[in-house]
Motif scaffolding. Sequence first.
Motif, PDB file in Angstrom:
ATOM      1  N   LEU A 281       0.608  -1.327  -0.140  1.00 28.67           N
ATOM      2  CA  LEU A 281       0.206   0.147   0.110  1.00 28.67           C
ATOM      3  C   LEU A 281       0.771   1.322   0.171  1.00 28.67           C
ATOM      4  N   LEU A 282       1.673   1.951   0.807  1.00 24.21           N
ATOM      5  CA  LEU A 282       2.651   2.316   1.329  1.00 24.21           C
ATOM      6  C   LEU A 282       3.566   2.740  -0.032  1.00 24.21           C
ATOM      7  N   ASN A 283       4.054   1.628  -0.941  1.00 26.18           N
ATOM      8  CA  ASN A 283       4.183   2.327  -2.195  1.00 26.18           C
ATOM      9  C   ASN A 283       3.593   2.199  -3.349  1.00 26.18           C
ATOM     10  N   LEU A 284       2.395   1.883  -3.688  1.00 24.61           N
ATOM     11  CA  LEU A 284       1.848   2.185  -4.489  1.00 24.61           C
ATOM     12  C   LEU A 284       1.429   3.980  -4.293  1.00 24.61           C
ATOM     13  N   ILE A 285       0.795   4.729  -2.611  1.00 31.16           N
ATOM     14  CA  ILE A 285       0.525   5.236  -2.091  1.00 31.16           C
ATOM     15  C   ILE A 285       2.033   6.379  -2.612  1.00 31.16           C
ATOM     16  N   TYR A 286       2.600   5.610  -2.642  1.00 32.97           N
ATOM     17  CA  TYR A 286       4.251   6.340  -2.833  1.00 32.97           C
ATOM     18  C   TYR A 286       4.598   6.567  -4.506  1.00 32.97           C
ATOM     19  N   LEU A 287       3.889   6.140  -4.986  1.00 30.21           N
ATOM     20  CA  LEU A 287       3.852   6.012  -6.897  1.00 30.21           C
ATOM     21  C   LEU A 287       3.045   7.126  -6.755  1.00 30.21           C
ATOM     22  N   CYS A 288       2.111   6.812  -7.211  1.00 33.82           N
ATOM     23  CA  CYS A 288       0.894   8.300  -6.808  1.00 33.82           C
ATOM     24  C   CYS A 288       1.258   9.630  -6.675  1.00 33.82           C
ATOM     25  N   GLU A 289       1.740   9.833  -5.829  1.00 34.02           N
ATOM     26  CA  GLU A 289       1.792  10.846  -5.259  1.00 34.02           C
ATOM     27  C   GLU A 289       3.436  11.041  -6.706  1.00 34.02           C
ATOM     28  N   HIS A 290       3.937  10.199  -6.813  1.00 36.90           N
ATOM     29  CA  HIS A 290       5.218  10.683  -7.055  1.00 36.90           C
ATOM     30  C   HIS A 290       4.067  11.379  -8.905  1.00 36.90           C
ATOM     31  N   GLY A 292       2.114  12.588  -9.289  1.00 32.33           N
ATOM     32  CA  GLY A 292       1.500  13.836  -9.165  1.00 32.33           C
ATOM     33  C   GLY A 292      -0.285  13.263  -8.912  1.00 32.33           C
ATOM     34  N   LEU A 293      -1.068  12.307  -8.337  1.00 30.50           N
ATOM     35  CA  LEU A 293      -2.441  12.028  -8.482  1.00 30.50           C
ATOM     36  C   LEU A 293      -2.597  11.449  -7.354  1.00 30.50           C
ATOM     37  N   HIS A 294      -1.938  13.100  -6.147  1.00 32.84           N
ATOM     38  CA  HIS A 294      -2.935  13.372  -4.671  1.00 32.84           C
ATOM     39  C   HIS A 294      -3.586  12.479  -4.347  1.00 32.84           C
ATOM     40  N   PRO A 295      -4.955  12.489  -5.175  1.00 27.16           N
ATOM     41  CA  PRO A 295      -6.583  12.781  -4.478  1.00 27.16           C
ATOM     42  C   PRO A 295      -6.386  10.809  -4.711  1.00 27.16           C
ATOM     43  N   PHE A 299      -6.444   8.320  -1.480  1.00 27.71           N
ATOM     44  CA  PHE A 299      -7.869   7.074  -1.352  1.00 27.71           C
ATOM     45  C   PHE A 299      -6.640   5.580  -0.899  1.00 27.71           C
ATOM     46  N   TRP A 300      -6.246   5.588  -1.083  1.00 28.94           N
ATOM     47  CA  TRP A 300      -5.503   4.454  -0.306  1.00 28.94           C
ATOM     48  C   TRP A 300      -4.468   4.777   0.702  1.00 28.94           C
ATOM     49  N   GLN A 301      -4.260   5.892   1.069  1.00 26.80           N
ATOM     50  CA  GLN A 301      -3.896   6.061   2.676  1.00 26.80           C
ATOM     51  C   GLN A 301      -4.506   5.589   3.158  1.00 26.80           C
TER      52      GLN A 301
END
Length: 455
Positions: A281-290, A292-295, A299-301
């Motif tokens: 999950l943290l990896n997925l979240i990091y990828l989304c942030e990378h 620029g997909l903050h929403p 969501f996954w956070q």
Amino acid sequence: VGDFAKKIVCIGAGYVGGPTMAVIAHHCPEYRVTVVDISREKIALWNSEQLPIYEPGLYERVAKARGHNLFFSTEIDKEISEADIVFVTVNTPTKTYGEGAGRTVDLQFIEQTARRIKANAGSDTIVVEKSTIPVRAAETLRRILHSGNDGVHFEILSNPEFMAEGTAVRDMEQPDRILVGSMDTPSGLKARDELTKIYEHWVPAERILTTNLWSSELSKLVANAFLAQRISSINSISALCEMTEADVTQVGHAVGMDSRIGAKFLNAGVGFGGSCFRKDLLNLIYLCEHYGLHPVAEFWQKVVDINDFQMQRFVHRMITAMFNSVVGKKIAIFGFAFKPDTGDTRDAPAIHICRSLLEERAWLSITDPYALDNARKDLEGFPGEIDYGTDPYEAVKGAHAIALLTEWENYRGLDYKKIYESMEKPAFLFDGRNHLDHDALFDIGFNVYGVGKPA
Ligand code: UGA
């Protein structure tokens, strides 16, 4: 060793590599399979009667194939030089330092492995990423492998594993699906067919799914994220149930009977643990942030946040029920492993819950059939009084409360009358997995608290 159709080498003799290769060797006698690792100790264990991991059915398969077409070795470079197909199953822990610490994956072992493959490969080689890695990691692998190219061609495939602990062999032998991602080039598709040919030995063709590389890499993260999300969904509802006299088991059952939703993975509890869910999950979240997909990241956070909330909530409920203080009170912890039938405690909810209870100055008496060695390490240096023992009847003597955190089967069959008698009164029982018969316990005299159940 000259008579084999193909030579497979697997780098990393851990939890994924060992069982995967044992199953491949078992079903593909014409392939020579060698698992290599830098750890001499680990390889010695794989070559012994006492394998480094326990999984039902694993020993039988290893014992049958070992020495015939399955080998365990530390000669990494030599094995790579002879390989047609190299599986990479090294560990990909969460980075603990620098940029992305605590969130993204530490890719240093993957990179080292890629460099080693490049240095030793004798001819064109298929490289299969099996370790869970961020989407587009294959690109990194490809660039390292082809840097300063000297004529050897590497084709990279993604083939994530979907094995759960305790059912690794079964998950591998009767998989819901096998996923193979490749480049959409002639050599990519040829490599893909080489790999699917292996699985076709025992997996029906319709269960072998082929996709592009990036879909395959991402699907692994997404599968674990969805599984974790289901647990957080039902756990979030368990909080509401406790306020409203709804029963989360009944709600989960009613909702899960909708075939679009499905019944599995809807058990409310103290939260998910294990080496994968939070990490992925943290990896997925990091990828989304990378990207620029903050929403999307937020969501996954929330799936992670609800899991933390669930553990805190459990502790809070215990303290509130026990007259707002657990100072100096003995609390018996039933189960420390992240799930039953394993001694694994990585990211186990028990770690977080026990630490919180120790901060509240409770005295803990921890019992678990297999996980006590790991529990000791997890709580080492943590201030407070802790006893460890495998006998639950010992653990409960003089305790004010029991907190059941892992649903070991044997906890169902205990003599709770006897247990009740040896405890302080009022005797509390907090069933963090809704594992026991609450009505029967109530009749004995316990104050029973389930998760998502009216008290
Ligand atoms: C998980 C996935 O299930 C596998 O498909 C995946 O391959 C693996 O991660 C991986 O990526 O290596 P695992 O970590 O072994 O497997 O454990 P699970 O059986 O999925 O359980 C994870 C956690 O969820 C446990 O703490 C369990 O108690 C909890 N859980 C599970 C619930 O709280 N409620 C449920 O309904 C189900």
